[in-house]
Design a protein around this motif. Sequence first.
Motif, PDB file in Angstrom:
ATOM      1  N   ASP A 255      49.012  57.177  27.266  1.00 32.67           N
ATOM      2  CA  ASP A 255      48.168  57.148  27.419  1.00 32.67           C
ATOM      3  C   ASP A 255      46.798  58.440  27.120  1.00 32.67           C
ATOM      4  O   ASP A 255      47.147  59.118  27.937  1.00 32.67           O
ATOM      5  CB  ASP A 255      47.310  55.846  27.960  1.00 32.67           C
ATOM      6  N   CYS A 256      46.058  58.950  26.474  1.00 36.25           N
ATOM      7  CA  CYS A 256      45.456  59.658  26.152  1.00 36.25           C
ATOM      8  C   CYS A 256      44.621  60.386  26.787  1.00 36.25           C
ATOM      9  O   CYS A 256      43.895  60.840  28.828  1.00 36.25           O
ATOM     10  CB  CYS A 256      44.481  60.150  24.858  1.00 36.25           C
ATOM     11  N   ASP A 257      43.536  58.590  26.964  1.00 40.17           N
ATOM     12  CA  ASP A 257      42.237  59.318  27.881  1.00 40.17           C
ATOM     13  C   ASP A 257      42.828  58.267  29.334  1.00 40.17           C
ATOM     14  O   ASP A 257      43.034  57.842  29.897  1.00 40.17           O
ATOM     15  CB  ASP A 257      40.604  58.172  27.383  1.00 40.17           C
ATOM     16  N   GLY A 258      42.099  59.191  30.609  1.00 37.82           N
ATOM     17  CA  GLY A 258      42.926  58.567  31.306  1.00 37.82           C
ATOM     18  C   GLY A 258      44.122  59.128  31.858  1.00 37.82           C
ATOM     19  O   GLY A 258      44.283  59.058  33.481  1.00 37.82           O
ATOM     20  N   VAL A 259      44.860  59.892  31.244  1.00 38.51           N
ATOM     21  CA  VAL A 259      46.250  60.449  31.474  1.00 38.51           C
ATOM     22  C   VAL A 259      46.689  61.509  31.454  1.00 38.51           C
ATOM     23  O   VAL A 259      46.366  62.942  32.270  1.00 38.51           O
ATOM     24  CB  VAL A 259      47.823  59.591  30.860  1.00 38.51           C
ATOM     25  N   LEU A 260      46.028  61.794  29.939  1.00 31.38           N
ATOM     26  CA  LEU A 260      46.448  63.456  29.506  1.00 31.38           C
ATOM     27  C   LEU A 260      44.668  64.002  29.591  1.00 31.38           C
ATOM     28  O   LEU A 260      44.346  65.297  29.068  1.00 31.38           O
ATOM     29  CB  LEU A 260      47.457  63.548  27.637  1.00 31.38           C
ATOM     30  N   VAL A 261      43.750  63.571  28.905  1.00 30.34           N
ATOM     31  CA  VAL A 261      42.062  63.978  28.721  1.00 30.34           C
ATOM     32  C   VAL A 261      41.776  63.131  29.723  1.00 30.34           C
ATOM     33  O   VAL A 261      42.139  62.331  30.555  1.00 30.34           O
ATOM     34  CB  VAL A 261      41.904  63.872  27.532  1.00 30.34           C
ATOM     35  N   ASP A 262      40.483  63.734  30.432  1.00 28.84           N
ATOM     36  CA  ASP A 262      39.748  62.948  31.466  1.00 28.84           C
ATOM     37  C   ASP A 262      39.509  61.256  30.530  1.00 28.84           C
ATOM     38  O   ASP A 262      39.418  61.303  29.372  1.00 28.84           O
ATOM     39  CB  ASP A 262      38.627  64.294  31.504  1.00 28.84           C
ATOM     40  N   ASP A 263      39.852  60.475  31.746  1.00 32.24           N
ATOM     41  CA  ASP A 263      38.938  58.926  31.906  1.00 32.24           C
ATOM     42  C   ASP A 263      37.243  59.216  31.381  1.00 32.24           C
ATOM     43  O   ASP A 263      36.338  60.037  32.160  1.00 32.24           O
ATOM     44  CB  ASP A 263      38.819  57.970  32.178  1.00 32.24           C
ATOM     45  N   THR A 264      36.699  58.615  30.230  1.00 29.91           N
ATOM     46  CA  THR A 264      35.667  59.035  29.863  1.00 29.91           C
ATOM     47  C   THR A 264      34.846  57.613  29.760  1.00 29.91           C
ATOM     48  O   THR A 264      33.347  56.938  30.041  1.00 29.91           O
ATOM     49  CB  THR A 264      35.072  59.477  28.951  1.00 29.91           C
ATOM     50  N   TYR A 265      35.453  56.202  30.750  1.00 26.33           N
ATOM     51  CA  TYR A 265      34.772  54.845  30.090  1.00 26.33           C
ATOM     52  C   TYR A 265      34.556  54.130  31.003  1.00 26.33           C
ATOM     53  O   TYR A 265      33.273  53.974  31.650  1.00 26.33           O
ATOM     54  CB  TYR A 265      36.095  54.630  29.784  1.00 26.33           C
ATOM     55  N   LEU A 266      35.532  54.507  32.177  1.00 25.95           N
ATOM     56  CA  LEU A 266      35.278  53.329  33.568  1.00 25.95           C
ATOM     57  C   LEU A 266      33.866  53.941  34.150  1.00 25.95           C
ATOM     58  O   LEU A 266      33.612  52.430  34.677  1.00 25.95           O
ATOM     59  CB  LEU A 266      36.081  53.860  34.581  1.00 25.95           C
ATOM     60  N   ALA A 267      33.332  55.063  34.579  1.00 22.81           N
ATOM     61  CA  ALA A 267      32.193  55.285  34.988  1.00 22.81           C
ATOM     62  C   ALA A 267      31.048  54.957  33.979  1.00 22.81           C
ATOM     63  O   ALA A 267      30.192  54.760  34.795  1.00 22.81           O
ATOM     64  CB  ALA A 267      32.028  56.779  35.568  1.00 22.81           C
ATOM     65  N   MET A 268      31.403  55.481  33.381  1.00 24.99           N
ATOM     66  CA  MET A 268      30.330  54.944  32.205  1.00 24.99           C
ATOM     67  C   MET A 268      30.140  53.511  32.363  1.00 24.99           C
ATOM     68  O   MET A 268      28.581  53.697  31.990  1.00 24.99           O
ATOM     69  CB  MET A 268      30.105  55.671  30.432  1.00 24.99           C
TER      70      MET A 268
END
Length: 233
Positions: free
Chosen positions: A13-26
């Motif tokens: 997965d990209c978001d949350g693995v290779l780059v910062d996750d930008t969804y959960l906190a938002m």
Amino acid sequence: MTGFRKLRAVALDCDGVLVDDTYLAMIAGFVTGHGGGYDAAAERDVIGLRDIVVAEKITRLCRLGQPPEKTLEQLWAARREYLAEHPIRVAEGARDCLEALAKLPVRLVCYGGRTREHTFDRYLGDFVDLLDPEVPYVSINEHRPGVDHIARRVLGVAFDEIVFVDDVSRVAEDARAHGAGFIGFPSSPAHARQREFMASCGVRHLPASLAELTPELLRTVDEELATSTHWPR
């Protein structure tokens, strides 16, 4: 490294693995900011689904009394505001990890919920030569959680011939249901519940960083898949 007994593909997965996750906190902030309660049940219900389905669930959760399409527009606006304060960064050790995995006799692909141009090309484009030359990236928003789509439709491998690396427990549950490999990567404090969900689902491997996502770990997963011991019975 010699060949694996089972593994033919690794999907990250990209978001949350290779780059910062930008969804959960938002999403948590959006729900609480619009009068909804965001507990474990809410997070389990809304995370890891198609965008419009997430919007439908949040509309009901917050009793917004509006079309889910409107909620989706508001979610995207909230994400833009979040990114203004928390710019996306490539995860520490991403290149070293991909370089090590690229040497293995497997197809190495990335996936995510956005189009290739949205996140992959912008933040991970420099790594494309380390990935599968035919399919370096798979967009899964319309096919979430994505295990069947990536394994069978895109790569043409059996479920026990692929391992997924993801920060969301819904993918873990989908992988278990299909008998696919899974490595959990709950990568931030916002992922605390996701870690708990993964553990309760039976996920055995939860590396703390990309430095721990090693060829040796994949060999362990390969042996588990080959002996049908990857998931608890």
